[in-house]
Design an enzyme around this catalytic site. Structure first.
Site, PDB file in Angstrom:
ATOM      1  N   ASP A 110      -7.530  22.450  -8.968  1.00  0.00           N
ATOM      2  CA  ASP A 110      -7.794  21.324  -9.869  1.00  0.00           C
ATOM      3  C   ASP A 110      -7.172  21.725 -11.211  1.00  0.00           C
ATOM      4  O   ASP A 110      -7.711  22.538 -11.945  1.00  0.00           O
ATOM      5  CB  ASP A 110      -9.302  21.079  -9.988  1.00  0.00           C
ATOM      6  CG  ASP A 110      -9.617  19.845 -10.839  1.00  0.00           C
ATOM      7  OD1 ASP A 110      -8.794  19.501 -11.715  1.00  0.00           O
ATOM      8  OD2 ASP A 110     -10.685  19.249 -10.642  1.00  0.00           O
ATOM      9  N   LYS A 147      -7.351  11.709 -17.316  1.00  0.00           N
ATOM     10  CA  LYS A 147      -7.550  12.478 -18.550  1.00  0.00           C
ATOM     11  C   LYS A 147      -6.276  12.433 -19.404  1.00  0.00           C
ATOM     12  O   LYS A 147      -5.942  11.390 -19.916  1.00  0.00           O
ATOM     13  CB  LYS A 147      -7.985  13.905 -18.199  1.00  0.00           C
ATOM     14  CG  LYS A 147      -9.139  13.957 -17.174  1.00  0.00           C
ATOM     15  CD  LYS A 147     -10.457  13.464 -17.755  1.00  0.00           C
ATOM     16  CE  LYS A 147     -11.513  13.155 -16.708  1.00  0.00           C
ATOM     17  NZ  LYS A 147     -11.942  14.275 -15.880  1.00  0.00           N
ATOM     18  N   ARG A 179       0.818  -1.218   0.000  1.00  0.00           N
ATOM     19  CA  ARG A 179       0.000   0.000   0.000  1.00  0.00           C
ATOM     20  C   ARG A 179       0.854   1.272   0.000  1.00  0.00           C
ATOM     21  O   ARG A 179       0.444   2.308  -0.484  1.00  0.00           O
ATOM     22  CB  ARG A 179      -0.952  -0.013   1.202  1.00  0.00           C
ATOM     23  CG  ARG A 179      -1.842   1.185   1.233  1.00  0.00           C
ATOM     24  CD  ARG A 179      -3.008   1.205   2.223  1.00  0.00           C
ATOM     25  NE  ARG A 179      -3.094   0.183   3.219  1.00  0.00           N
ATOM     26  CZ  ARG A 179      -2.531   0.254   4.441  1.00  0.00           C
ATOM     27  NH1 ARG A 179      -1.824   1.299   4.800  1.00  0.00           N
ATOM     28  NH2 ARG A 179      -2.692  -0.736   5.286  1.00  0.00           N
ATOM     29  N   TYR A 204     -15.763  21.473 -10.712  1.00  0.00           N
ATOM     30  CA  TYR A 204     -16.226  20.141 -11.121  1.00  0.00           C
ATOM     31  C   TYR A 204     -17.316  19.697 -10.132  1.00  0.00           C
ATOM     32  O   TYR A 204     -17.121  19.758  -8.919  1.00  0.00           O
ATOM     33  CB  TYR A 204     -14.999  19.228 -11.048  1.00  0.00           C
ATOM     34  CG  TYR A 204     -15.192  17.800 -11.434  1.00  0.00           C
ATOM     35  CD1 TYR A 204     -15.561  17.433 -12.719  1.00  0.00           C
ATOM     36  CD2 TYR A 204     -14.939  16.784 -10.510  1.00  0.00           C
ATOM     37  CE1 TYR A 204     -15.698  16.104 -13.066  1.00  0.00           C
ATOM     38  CE2 TYR A 204     -15.068  15.445 -10.859  1.00  0.00           C
ATOM     39  CZ  TYR A 204     -15.454  15.122 -12.136  1.00  0.00           C
ATOM     40  OH  TYR A 204     -15.582  13.806 -12.473  1.00  0.00           O
TER      41      TYR A 204
HETATM   42  C1  LIG Z   1     -12.602  14.093 -14.589  1.00  0.00           C
HETATM   43  C2  LIG Z   1     -12.281  15.205 -13.671  1.00  0.00           C
HETATM   44  C3  LIG Z   1     -12.046  14.970 -12.326  1.00  0.00           C
HETATM   45  C4  LIG Z   1     -12.211  13.612 -11.698  1.00  0.00           C
HETATM   46  O1  LIG Z   1     -11.366  12.649 -12.211  1.00  0.00           O
HETATM   47  P1  LIG Z   1     -11.795  11.097 -12.144  1.00  0.00           P
HETATM   48  O2  LIG Z   1     -10.527  10.393 -12.428  1.00  0.00           O
HETATM   49  O3  LIG Z   1     -12.864  10.907 -13.165  1.00  0.00           O
HETATM   50  O4  LIG Z   1     -12.290  10.847 -10.741  1.00  0.00           O
HETATM   51  C5  LIG Z   1     -11.695  16.036 -11.538  1.00  0.00           C
HETATM   52  N1  LIG Z   1     -11.601  17.275 -12.037  1.00  0.00           N
HETATM   53  C6  LIG Z   1     -11.814  17.538 -13.324  1.00  0.00           C
HETATM   54  C7  LIG Z   1     -11.681  18.930 -13.822  1.00  0.00           C
HETATM   55  C8  LIG Z   1     -12.173  16.521 -14.193  1.00  0.00           C
HETATM   56  O5  LIG Z   1     -12.430  16.787 -15.478  1.00  0.00           O
END
Ligand SMILES: *Cc1c(COP(=O)(O)O)cnc(C)c1O
Length: 388
Positions: free
Chosen positions: A179, A204, A54, A107
């Site tokens: 973010d 992403k 972990r 988000y």
């Molecule tokens: C997709 C996304 C997230 C979350 O990511 P996941 O891997 O889907 O949990 C957070 N912030 C933004 C801006 C996103 O586009």
């Protein structure tokens, strides 16, 4: 090292790769110690030696170090999704009785966490206009401990004045979380602009192929100890296969991102000239209200942006998005393929009012030939005009 050289070399240590280019996938729960003395030594640095699965293996260390070098952080942790990275980071910064300020463009699942679990734990949230800048000082309370930013907002693309917000936060002894998914570690130097924790949904562009869920959070000296400690307490860990895929994706991020940016700009400009389109929400267009901040702080864009139609409604938008050849209907973005998403931002607003004459469509422009993508959109406009 220039950025492209750095991204090819970051996190590559011989002792982790054993003479091959990429670190192997180390699958582990139990790690074995040669002696009791070795076990006690492992207890002193359980995150950088083979201690327990972990706490990480060379596959994880290579990814953690690569992201940390690109972000210029004091440390980076990995999470099983982007949302888990946001939740782990936010929960490392607050306790019962604290107040947090969250951008109205956040988000939506970030908002759900603040209004749900965190509220139940006695953490109060207020939302602010993403374009507020230094005036965020007016919203501070004695117990404000954290400002959550997202720039540009991933639906409506407002650009935030991060240095101005960070100055106010630090004058009040509060932290700033960003973010940073849209810019990736390549297009925004978040920590240099004053951000304390930079979060990426690696799902992403870092992974880049729509086949892994993963998140990262990188903190500066001010925030690293609490981020590390909270993330360990919550048991955040990721599969070594997923870490390995993210590391593989990272190496081609510069070339992919450049092409997403180029294709996206071509389509944004084409949409800007369409008579049916009201606004193209792309910060690299000079007409975008956040364009000056974008030019000041960002090194480039990506393939994600939105546009609004002059007329029509979400009830009939199926005529536009159904039957598209290349722009597929789905959540997420950052893979090689193009996506389209009709979505009304009003469902996740409270401090500001979203208004537009027609529906909003978010595009992720992939690596296909832009001429084919434009033909796909042209056919959609035609279908839509006969269904309105
Ligand atoms: C997709 C996304 C997230 C979350 O990511 P996941 O891997 O889907 O949990 C957070 N912030 C933004 C801006 C996103 O586009």
């Amino acid at each position: 090292m220039k950025p492209n050289t750095l991204i090819m070399n970051a996190g590559r240590q011989d002792e982790w790769t054993h003479g091959i280019v990429n670190p192997p996938v180390f699958r582990a729960s139990t790690c074995l110690f040669d002696s009791y003395a070795d076990l006690l030594a492992g207890l002193k640095s359980p995150d950088d030696t083979l201690f327990y699965g972990r706490r990480g293996t060379p596959t994880h260390w290579a990814l953690r170090e690569a992201i940390n070098e690109l972000e210029g952080g004091a440390g980076t942790w990995l999470y099983p999704s982007g949302l888990a990275a946001l939740a782990g980071s936010i929960m490392s910064c607050v306790q019962a009785g604290d107040h947090i300020l969250v951008t109205d463009s956040a988000y939506e699942p970030t908002r759900a966490l603040c209004n749900g679990l965190l509220k139940g734990y006695g953490v109060e949230t207020s939302y602010y206009d993403p374009t507020i800048g230094a005036e965020i000082a007016d919203l501070f309370k004695d117990n404000t401990r954290l400002i959550i930013t997202e720039s540009p907002g991933s639906l409506t693309l407002e650009v935030q004045d991060l240095p101005a917000i960070a100055d106010v936060a630090h004058a009040h002894d509060a932290l700033v979380l960003l973010d940073n998914t849209w810019a990736t570690p390549l297009h925004l130097d978040a920590l240099k602009l004053g951000v304390d924790i930079s979060v990426h949904a690696a799902t992403k562009y870092i992974v880049g192929h729509s086949d892994v869920m993963l998140g990262t959070a990188t903190a500066n000296d001010r925030a690293w100890n609490r981020l590390r400690s909270a993330s360990i307490q919550m048991g955040h860990t990721v599969s070594p296969d997923d870490a390995w895929l993210a590391l593989r994706g990272l190496r081609t991020l510069p070339v992919r991102l450049r092409q997403h940016d180029k294709n996206g700009m071509q389509i944004a400009k084409w949409l800007d000239d369409r008579p049916e389109v009201d606004r193209v929400l792309h910060p690299a267009l000079p007409s975008h209200p956040g364009h000056d901040l974008f030019k000041r702080d960002f090194k480039g864009a990506c393939g994600l942006f939105s546009f609004t139609l002059k007329s029509g409604s979400y009830d009939t938008i199926g005529a536009f998005v159904d039957d598209m050849k290349y722009f597929k209907l789905g959540f997420s973005w950052g893979g090689y393929e193009s996506l389209i998403l009709p979505i009304n931002p009003s469902f996740a607003r409270s401090a500001t009012r979203w208004s537009s004459s027609g529906p909003l469509l978010r595009l992720h422009v992939g690596l296909e030939d832009p001429d084919d993508l434009i033909a796909d959109l042209e056919a959609a406009f035609k279908r839509y005009s006969t269904h309105m």
